[in-house]
Each structure stands twice: as C-alpha cells, then as structure tokens.
Design a protein around this motif. Structure first.
Motif, PDB file in Angstrom:
ATOM      1  N   ALA A 261       4.783   7.160  -4.274  1.00  0.00           N
ATOM      2  CA  ALA A 261       4.616   7.470  -2.849  1.00  0.00           C
ATOM      3  C   ALA A 261       3.343   8.287  -2.688  1.00  0.00           C
ATOM      4  N   ALA A 262       2.726   8.177  -1.528  1.00  0.00           N
ATOM      5  CA  ALA A 262       1.563   8.990  -1.169  1.00  0.00           C
ATOM      6  C   ALA A 262       1.856   9.618   0.196  1.00  0.00           C
ATOM      7  N   PHE A 263       1.573  10.915   0.313  1.00  0.00           N
ATOM      8  CA  PHE A 263       1.871  11.620   1.558  1.00  0.00           C
ATOM      9  C   PHE A 263       0.969  12.848   1.681  1.00  0.00           C
ATOM     10  N   THR A 264       0.993  13.468   2.848  1.00  0.00           N
ATOM     11  CA  THR A 264       0.196  14.656   3.099  1.00  0.00           C
ATOM     12  C   THR A 264       1.124  15.825   3.414  1.00  0.00           C
ATOM     13  N   LEU A 265       0.869  16.948   2.773  1.00  0.00           N
ATOM     14  CA  LEU A 265       1.634  18.157   3.055  1.00  0.00           C
ATOM     15  C   LEU A 265       0.748  19.110   3.854  1.00  0.00           C
ATOM     16  N   GLY A 266       1.360  19.743   4.852  1.00  0.00           N
ATOM     17  CA  GLY A 266       0.624  20.678   5.704  1.00  0.00           C
ATOM     18  C   GLY A 266       0.694  22.086   5.219  1.00  0.00           C
TER      19      GLY A 266
ATOM     20  N   PRO B  98       2.092  15.914   8.272  1.00  0.00           N
ATOM     21  CA  PRO B  98       3.105  16.973   8.288  1.00  0.00           C
ATOM     22  C   PRO B  98       4.216  16.770   9.314  1.00  0.00           C
ATOM     23  N   THR B  99       3.958  16.042  10.394  1.00  0.00           N
ATOM     24  CA  THR B  99       5.011  15.805  11.381  1.00  0.00           C
ATOM     25  C   THR B  99       5.910  14.642  10.971  1.00  0.00           C
ATOM     26  N   ASP B 100       5.577  13.907   9.912  1.00  0.00           N
ATOM     27  CA  ASP B 100       6.389  12.809   9.400  1.00  0.00           C
ATOM     28  C   ASP B 100       7.114  13.314   8.160  1.00  0.00           C
ATOM     29  N   PRO B 101       8.358  13.813   8.301  1.00  0.00           N
ATOM     30  CA  PRO B 101       8.994  14.559   7.231  1.00  0.00           C
ATOM     31  C   PRO B 101       9.526  13.756   6.046  1.00  0.00           C
ATOM     32  N   VAL B 102       9.732  12.440   6.183  1.00  0.00           N
ATOM     33  CA  VAL B 102      10.359  11.681   5.111  1.00  0.00           C
ATOM     34  C   VAL B 102       9.490  10.487   4.725  1.00  0.00           C
ATOM     35  N   VAL B 103       9.201  10.354   3.420  1.00  0.00           N
ATOM     36  CA  VAL B 103       8.424   9.232   2.898  1.00  0.00           C
ATOM     37  C   VAL B 103       9.248   8.567   1.803  1.00  0.00           C
ATOM     38  N   GLN B 104       9.365   7.253   1.857  1.00  0.00           N
ATOM     39  CA  GLN B 104      10.109   6.491   0.852  1.00  0.00           C
ATOM     40  C   GLN B 104       9.218   6.204  -0.353  1.00  0.00           C
ATOM     41  N   PHE B 105       9.758   6.354  -1.550  1.00  0.00           N
ATOM     42  CA  PHE B 105       9.102   5.918  -2.774  1.00  0.00           C
ATOM     43  C   PHE B 105       9.423   4.448  -2.991  1.00  0.00           C
ATOM     44  N   THR B 106       8.537   3.717  -3.659  1.00  0.00           N
ATOM     45  CA  THR B 106       8.907   2.388  -4.104  1.00  0.00           C
ATOM     46  C   THR B 106       9.995   2.588  -5.167  1.00  0.00           C
ATOM     47  N   PRO B 107      10.872   1.609  -5.390  1.00  0.00           N
ATOM     48  CA  PRO B 107      11.958   1.802  -6.369  1.00  0.00           C
ATOM     49  C   PRO B 107      11.428   1.985  -7.795  1.00  0.00           C
TER      50      PRO B 107
ATOM     51  N   GLY C  42       0.826  -1.200   0.000  1.00  0.00           N
ATOM     52  CA  GLY C  42       0.000   0.000   0.000  1.00  0.00           C
ATOM     53  C   GLY C  42       0.853   1.240   0.000  1.00  0.00           C
ATOM     54  N   PRO C  43       0.235   2.403  -0.151  1.00  0.00           N
ATOM     55  CA  PRO C  43       0.993   3.639  -0.233  1.00  0.00           C
ATOM     56  C   PRO C  43       1.581   4.017   1.125  1.00  0.00           C
ATOM     57  N   ALA C  44       2.673   4.752   1.065  1.00  0.00           N
ATOM     58  CA  ALA C  44       3.285   5.243   2.289  1.00  0.00           C
ATOM     59  C   ALA C  44       2.386   6.324   2.872  1.00  0.00           C
ATOM     60  N   ALA C  45       2.220   6.304   4.168  1.00  0.00           N
ATOM     61  CA  ALA C  45       1.380   7.313   4.815  1.00  0.00           C
ATOM     62  C   ALA C  45       2.277   8.335   5.497  1.00  0.00           C
ATOM     63  N   ALA C  46       1.889   9.570   5.431  1.00  0.00           N
ATOM     64  CA  ALA C  46       2.658  10.619   6.086  1.00  0.00           C
ATOM     65  C   ALA C  46       1.718  11.706   6.562  1.00  0.00           C
TER      66      ALA C  46
END
Length: 161
Positions: free
Chosen positions: A156-161, A37-46, A31-35
């Motif tokens: 990658a999937a993430f949330t920006l604040g 705003p307090t989680d500053p680094v998200v890994q992409f799949t290769p 599944g996608p990486a969850a993030a």
C-alpha cells in the motif's frame, strides 16, 4: 491412497495457491492506493504466503487504521488460513517514508490457527511511526526466528499528515 494420487493432490493444492497469487497480482496492477490525511483507511493488496505445516497457506488482507497521533498508523490484518497441522509464524508490516528516507517495521505472532496476537487484529507499536509524509508499506511473513517465509507481499502507498 496410492503415492500417485497423493502427488496429484499436492500438485492441485500448489496450483490453487499459484492461481490465487496470479489473481491477486493482477488485481494490484492498477497502481498504489492513494490517501491523504483526510482519507483514514487504505487497503493493502492481499499477501499470499506458505505457512509452516502440511500444505498450509494463508491469504492476508490488511488495511490501515488511523491513530491518535500524527505520523503514525496501525494495520488491521484478517487472515484466512488453510492446511493441516499448521505451525505458528509472524506477520510483519515493513514501511519506508519516501520523504525522509526513514524505514522500520513491526511484527506480531500468528498462532497455529491463523489468529494474530494483536488487539482487534491491529498491528501497532514503535515500529509504526514513520512520521508525516508519503509512505510505502508491505505485509510480509517470517518464521518465528525471523527468517523470511515464501510469500507475495501485499503493498500500500499512503500519506500521513
């Protein structure tokens, strides 16, 4: 070397790239990486890609890099490249803000040795500012003229604040 052996070598090299692609795809099934705003680094799949040149290929690992302004991100890329007489190409970050619908991207040149033309290997710029919200991003490769190369995109999937 006879032509018969050369074909076996080419098949073996292609088989190795395909096996690596299968492993990377299976690793990303979780599944996608969850993030937040307090989680500053998200890994992409290769990202797995063919590179211009003689049996050239690359594995691109990437992670988000926090930026000083809200709604912006950078992407640090690490490229492992193999092959002979490889040519230059571009690595691009493409994204879509799921909340606003806005999408854009940013790309940087990679030289013949697999070295990206970006300070500290971090892709930043006007094309990496989706604004606050949920973001889906991918890493792709293109020829220098903008045409897409053969690749399996890292995501990658993430949330920006």
């Amino acid at each position: 070397m006879s032509p018969k052996n050369r074909k076996v070598q080419q098949f073996s090299a292609r088989g190795g790239v395909m096996a690596a692609a299968a492993v990377a795809t299976l690793a990303g099934i979780g599944g996608p990486a969850a993030a937040i705003p307090t989680d500053p680094v998200v890994q992409f799949t290769p990202t797995l890609t063919r590179v211009p040149g003689g049996n050239c290929a690359a594995i691109i690992n990437a992670e988000t890099v926090p930026q000083a302004q809200s709604g912006q991100f950078g992407v640090r890329v690490k490229i492992t490249q193999s092959g002979q007489f490889c040519g230059a190409y571009r690595v691009a970050v493409r994204w879509r803000n799921l909340d606003s619908g806005y999408s854009d991207g940013q790309s940087h040149r990679v030289d013949e040795n697999g070295v990206i033309n970006a300070t500290d290997g971090v892709i930043v710029g006007m094309g990496t500012a989706p604004g606050a919200g949920r973001v889906e991003a991918s890493i792709v490769t293109t020829y220098e003229d903008g045409r897409e190369m053969e690749y399996l995109a890292g995501t990658a999937a993430f949330t920006l604040g």
